[in-house]
Design a protein around this motif. Structure first.
Motif, PDB file in Angstrom:
ATOM      1  N   MET A  91      28.741  46.687  41.072  1.00  0.00           N
ATOM      2  CA  MET A  91      30.042  46.522  40.468  1.00  0.00           C
ATOM      3  C   MET A  91      31.652  46.764  40.943  1.00  0.00           C
ATOM      4  O   MET A  91      31.160  47.279  42.020  1.00  0.00           O
ATOM      5  CB  MET A  91      30.528  47.312  39.511  1.00  0.00           C
ATOM      6  N   GLU A  94      37.032  48.363  39.325  1.00  0.00           N
ATOM      7  CA  GLU A  94      37.495  48.067  38.056  1.00  0.00           C
ATOM      8  C   GLU A  94      35.982  48.856  37.686  1.00  0.00           C
ATOM      9  O   GLU A  94      36.532  49.123  36.324  1.00  0.00           O
ATOM     10  CB  GLU A  94      38.211  47.005  37.922  1.00  0.00           C
ATOM     11  N   ARG A  95      35.539  47.931  37.221  1.00  0.00           N
ATOM     12  CA  ARG A  95      34.292  48.160  36.932  1.00  0.00           C
ATOM     13  C   ARG A  95      34.035  49.325  37.167  1.00  0.00           C
ATOM     14  O   ARG A  95      33.304  50.057  35.996  1.00  0.00           O
ATOM     15  CB  ARG A  95      32.580  47.233  36.058  1.00  0.00           C
ATOM     16  N   ASN A  96      33.311  49.729  38.102  1.00  0.00           N
ATOM     17  CA  ASN A  96      33.007  51.438  38.842  1.00  0.00           C
ATOM     18  C   ASN A  96      34.027  52.514  36.965  1.00  0.00           C
ATOM     19  O   ASN A  96      33.170  53.016  36.829  1.00  0.00           O
ATOM     20  CB  ASN A  96      33.204  51.687  39.975  1.00  0.00           C
ATOM     21  N   SER A  99      33.622  51.734  33.521  1.00  0.00           N
ATOM     22  CA  SER A  99      32.318  52.592  32.876  1.00  0.00           C
ATOM     23  C   SER A  99      32.689  54.200  32.587  1.00  0.00           C
ATOM     24  O   SER A  99      32.247  54.644  31.750  1.00  0.00           O
ATOM     25  CB  SER A  99      31.101  52.978  33.768  1.00  0.00           C
ATOM     26  N   ASN A 127      39.274  44.579  42.391  1.00  0.00           N
ATOM     27  CA  ASN A 127      38.264  43.259  42.170  1.00  0.00           C
ATOM     28  C   ASN A 127      37.290  43.033  43.736  1.00  0.00           C
ATOM     29  O   ASN A 127      35.790  42.645  43.475  1.00  0.00           O
ATOM     30  CB  ASN A 127      38.664  41.739  42.252  1.00  0.00           C
TER      31      ASN A 127
END
Length: 354
Positions: A91, A94-96, A99, A127
């Motif tokens: 990930m 940002e996705r970490n 979540s 990113n």
């Protein structure tokens, strides 16, 4: 806010028997490797279930064996930062973080992410994947992800131990600022006494799966009361003792009698003397002075370490060697093989329980 922990867990070859109250602010959990520090954090976080006991955080019962309460980790509002930061490798930054925001059911996720990115200095890294981040960047991302879950308890498991000394010093400063702003309870696990001294207000010593009484950091370093806490506070010189009178002991491993400032209780088994509290004496008859042979002189970065053996000390004793630390100037005339007299003030003789 506060954290109350009273748990037991049998791992077969190792048992955990922990009891402490952690107030608001930063409390260190200090102990040697393998003493149960990380296991304790995992029990609080819900990663491991204790066999019995009770855990209460900010007035909420997280675990109670008698009442069959055992909240899952995602409902405990406990943030655990592992030593390796445990970011999701597949990930982006940002996705970490997103979540964790999603688990909390946050609205305006992008806005909240932007706030966290600004606060933890990770703007421009959105990113990037964890493998492309430095150690400091990984730590900040991991902390941002934890804070996104709005924890009432923050637990840091040796967060600086895998870093080199220069980066560790930089990140410790950043971490200190973050902890100052956190309003809940922080548990800081380490076996590094210097980190605990600088970052923590309270400290709890762990030894072989068991905890000692919580005390202030100042109390630990100025007057540790057990051998294990004294070792962890950095004291280098110890001897088993026999009580002679109310304030006089015989240091068995050094074969000398020493006067103490405090009364020697029946449960005192050891004395400790910090290396920088020993000094040369010009008078063999001076109180708490005893002759020693110089066996090695080591030039450290800013001072001189002098290793000694008290004259008459049993050579097979575990604690028979003594370490004295002096300034370069004060040690200039001392040579290996010399017999010199050293002294310690009665107030600098620490009385230690087993």
């Amino acid at each position: 806010m506060s954290l109350s922990v009273r748990i037991k867990k049998n791992f077969g070859s190792f048992s955990l028997d922990v009891e402490f109250e952690a107030p608001d602010g930063v409390m260190g959990l200090l102990g040697a490797s393998g003493c149960g520090k990380s296991m304790t954090l995992k029990c609080v976080a819900g990663v491991i279930s204790p066999d019995e006991g009770r855990i209460v955080a900010d007035g909420r019962v997280l675990f109670d064996s008698a009442k069959k309460i055992n909240l899952p980790p995602q409902h405990r509002r406990v943030g655990l930062l592992f030593q390796n930061y445990a970011l999701f490798p597949n990930m982006t930054v940002e996705r970490n973080i997103m979540s964790a925001l999603a688990i909390r059911g946050k609205r305006n996720l992008r806005g909240r992410f932007a706030e966290l990115a600004e606060k933890f200095y990770i703007r421009g890294l959105e990113n990037h994947y964890p493998a492309n981040l430095s150690g400091g960047q990984q730590q900040r991302v991991a902390l941002a992800r934890i804070m996104a879950s709005e924890p009432t308890v923050l637990m840091l498991d040796e967060p600086l131990s895998a870093l080199d000394s220069y980066l560790r010093w930089q990140l410790e400063g950043e971490l200190s600022s973050i902890l100052d702003e956190f309003e809940g309870t922080t548990m800081y696990v380490s076996h590094n006494r210097d980190e605990v001294y600088r970052l923590c207000e309270k400290v709890c010593i762990m030894n072989s799966g068991m905890t000692e009484v919580v005390r202030s950091v100042k109390q630990l370093f100025e007057s540790p009361n057990t051998l294990s806490s004294s070792l962890l506070s950095g004291c280098k010189n110890y001897s088993r003792v026999k009580r002679i009178t109310r304030r006089l002991v015989h240091a068995v491993d050094w074969n000398v009698d020493l006067t103490c400032r405090e009364d020697v209780e029946d449960d005192i088994c050891y004395i400790g003397v910090r290396a920088h509290y020993l000094s040369p004496s010009d008078d063999d008859g001076e109180q708490n002075a005893f002759p020693c042979r110089v066996i090695r002189i080591i030039q450290d970065v800013f001072h001189t370490i002098i290793n000694l053996v008290p004259i008459g000390a049993p050579v097979d004793r575990d604690f028979s060697r003594v370490r004295m630390e002096l300034s370069r100037e004060a040690s200039r005339s001392i040579r290996t093989g010399d017999i010199i007299s050293v002294k310690v003030k009665p107030e600098d003789v620490m009385l230690l329980k087993k």
